[in-house]
Design a protein around this motif. Structure first.
Motif: not given
Lengths: 502, 502
Positions: A8, A75, A80-81, A83-84, A86, A128-129, A132, B131, B393, B395-396, B398, B401
């Motif tokens: 993750x 990490x 990292x994803x 998210x913000x 993107x 991004x979201x 996984x 998710x 680290x 994620x925001x 889903x 977002x």
């Protein structure tokens, strides 16, 4: 269940099975959350975890399945994803395209543009979201991307399925204006002489004629399929079964008709066989190779760095598939089902081209194969995990769910768009062969999981009956043997279970 | 970060922070995988886990935030995701609709049907496979459903955004043929006398006229918003700010113009205030109530069973939001951003109705509010979790977002569809007020996070400089005080950090 290949957001989130491997420190660090699973190691692990924050610790993890994974928990930005970020870029792009550019007045063009924009926004969200899956290399976002593509493809198929045959075929024109026209009739089969004495310049010309782009395609395809299925026997069965299917269905799709040596020597033996062989060799290497993941900046040498970058394209850890189809009825039916779906997906490739009027060399056909290469591996792994779960409590993985839905939807499109071809009756001889084959499988199933079981249980009961008097003859003075018959029963039943599962 | 309200497929998947709470056995059982986190409790927990399979164990978990959660780990039919069942039913439905029903020849109808079918298939996939978010009550599938609805709504908005103004408005006709016609002009404001002496039969008729369906709507809305935001101050600020916005924008949207007593007494004090008050009372109850989750069949009495069913509609566990906007610059900007987005989303409700020609009483307007009620709580919780993560680290979430993307997209639609209304200049007096307000916020930010910090740091340095000579004077004989200046530095810097974060 354990998911050794899952990771993750770059931090180790591997679930250990709770047993202590002597060689494994087995510390689990999940986003700063520490869950040591061996009581006797816990102090050591705590110390380990303290170091984790300074990224100097050495965490070897026993993933509970096949391999040990070392991960220093790096990490970095790469993992990292974002998210913000993107979301911000997406917002800027939307502001630019919709407010600063002038909107065209063409409704059809805007509709197309709106749909493409919706798909792109969906991909932005999904990459991004989305949830996984089991794979994390080279990057979890890569697999999230293919998951989203799977969703879009399935929705596209559903849309096509609900159109009339004419509308559906013409709809392809929106994707490529050259589509939507009937395919020309083609000749297949032809001269099957391996040595053609009539042609003096090159008597083997029939063989050279077959040596086209499909030879490396077959080889590569089976190499990848072997990596998906990870089992020599299942690969061989599917490979041979598909040739049988080509024989059986050549009256429906003429491009299935090939010469006998094309079927068996060139396809099964050379292309597929070689592909499977190379695949098995790669599998062997993957199951042996060390799984050590260090942050790129923690590696001192350039050679090490380059090796680390190359290894980014190998799996995070390794799970050997042991399908064990004969171990119990559920696994047997599941393996039959997997082989059935696999063959159906392969047939869909050819039938879909036919009913949607797609020329075989069209880029969409190739894209569909690239798509299946990327999602097939994840789906197969998820199915394997699902089968390996004894309690049925686990979900069938998302990619497996979608691939199954796609295979069914594709087949439904084929049936709806060209029922005449599909309904062309099989020749009598072929029907007989299939009937015989199905009968054999059915008989074997019946014998293996019902009759043999009854026989075993009968023998077990007789053996126990013979044992019980011996137990009764024993004096009941010892506390340890106070419930001998009960224990014998337990042993007996557990032995039966073991025998049934062997 | 810990997610105390999350629960994966009915089994406890709560991440404990790793510290042992004296009252909590803190056993974590995730799909049969056991991860005890207190070494000294591990034997006890192991025994517990053995019982877990027989569903008799008592697992109290400290969720690390506000409340203790007891969960007996019941994972019945109700909790499972039923992935395979849904896939099977979906396949059957597709076979029936597409193969057994005759396809209509109407292309427009089929297109509509295809799109609806795609959305339904997407919902089928999402409800079983998307998710999980932070909430699990009454059922994780409920929140997965709203996540999928969010995705569909956002994609719909994106599509609308890419159309021309005329096409976009006419597109609404596909959803409801009555839409796509300009709204009639309406009169608002009018007579603002609370006591109207001209009307002898009922001098208070102006007040009664305002007592329409919007009064309970305002109350209910703010009750729910309070449950989302979980903070009295933030609720009051947003409530008052919105009335200021109504004042400021009544030259653009005439239905913002209300009487002064309608703004401040009926809206802010009565409806919103009462809603916020009731919301805060409910929050108090939720933070105090015990969180005990037993399987329904494990409860002996009927009263207990009914109570358990009712409690299914309360959260799984409770997190008290402590926004602490003044603790550091990042939190301050984040809270400002949240308030800004919240107000923007509220304004969108009114502007969107106006630009897309939606009558205020249309069911789509109501559906959008129901939608926001369901997704807003999740989004707010995810934003809170994201803000609470010190390392960036995480994620925001889903849903957060998507809600942010939706708010932006809705605003872009408003700007694109009716730039004239949006660009109507603010009256000079209003502009002055806003300028003053923004200046005040800016000055305060500057003082609080920059000037005050520099002052504090200067004082700290001076204090340390005064301390250091005292340290040097001390004899260096004691091993414990071998590095006094280093320790003093550490203390100093940590104190600075504490001061900055206070």
């Amino acid at each position: 269940m354990t998911k050794p290949e899952s990771k993750k957001s770059g931090m180790a989130a591997i679930s250990s099975t709770g047993k202590c491997a002597a060689s494994a420190a087995a510390a689990q660090v999940n986003n700063g959350l520490v869950e040591p699973d061996c009581p006797d190691h816990s102090t050591h692990i705590r110390a380990n975890v303290m170091k984790q924050t300074s990224r100097e610790s050495m965490n070897w993890r026993n993933t509970g399945v096949d391999c040990e994974v070392y991960d220093d928990g790096t990490n970095t930005f790469f993992w990292r994803a974002h998210t913000v970020t993107v979301l911000f870029i997406l917002t800027c792009a939307l502001v630019y395209v919709t407010l600063l550019e002038e909107t065209p007045q063409d409704t059809a063009y805007n509709t197309k543009r709106g749909i493409v924009a919706s798909i792109l926004v969906f991909l932005c969200f999904g990459v991004t979201q989305a949830k996984d899956g089991p794979f994390t290399r080279p990057h979890p976002a890569y697999w999230r991307f293919w998951l989203c593509v799977t969703v879009v493809y399935e929705l596209f198929l559903i849309f096509i399925l609900f159109q009339t045959v004419h509308d559906g075929r013409q709809f392809m024109k929106y994707i490529d204006p050259k589509l939507g026209v009937p395919l020309p009739e083609r000749d297949y089969g032809g001269n099957c002489l391996m040595y053609d004495p009539g042609n003096t310049t090159d008597p083997f010309h029939n063989i050279w004629d077959k040596m086209d782009g499909f030879v490396p395609a077959h080889f590569l395809g089976w190499y990848i399929k072997t990596l998906m299925i990870r089992d020599w026997w299942m690969c061989m069965i599917i490979s041979v079964m598909f040739e049988f299917l080509e024989y059986s269905l050549e009256h429906q799709l003429p491009n299935f008709s090939e010469c006998w040596w094309d079927h068996w020597i060139m396809d099964v033996l050379l292309c597929n066989g070689l592909g499977i062989y190379c695949g098995m060799k790669t599998l062997g290497w993957l199951s042996m190779k060390p799984y050590q993941w260090q942050g790129l900046w923690n590696i001192p040498t350039y050679k090490g760095k380059i090796k680390r970058i190359a290894f980014q394209f190998t799996p995070y850890s390794w799970v050997k598939f042991e399908w064990k189809p004969a171990s119990n009825l559920r696994r047997w039916l599941a393996v039959l089902g997997i082989i059935f779906m696999f063959l159906l997906a392969e047939l869909n490739t050819f039938y879909l081209k036919c009913v949607l009027w797609m020329p075989p060399e069209h880029y969409l056909v190739l894209l569909r194969l690239v798509f299946f290469v990327n999602v097939g591996g994840v789906a197969m792994r998820e199915i394997y995990d699902f089968m390996d779960d004894p309690k049925f409590h686990k979900k069938l993985g998302q990619q497996a769910w979608l691939v199954a839905a796609i295979t069914v939807t594709e087949f439904l499109i084929v049936v709806k768009y060209d029922p005449n071809t599909i309904m062309l009756p099989l020749p009598f001889f072929i029907t007989q062969c299939w009937f015989l084959g199905i009968l054999l499988i059915f008989t074997w199933t019946l014998w293996r999981f019902f009759i043999r079981d009854i026989t075993l249980r009968y023998k077990e009961t007789r053996r126990r009956n013979q044992e019980v008097p011996t137990d009764r003859e024993r004096p009941l003075g010892n506390g340890n043997t106070a419930t001998p018959s009960g224990r014998s029963k337990l042993n007996g039943s557990s032995e039966t279970v073991r025998l049934r599962k062997s």
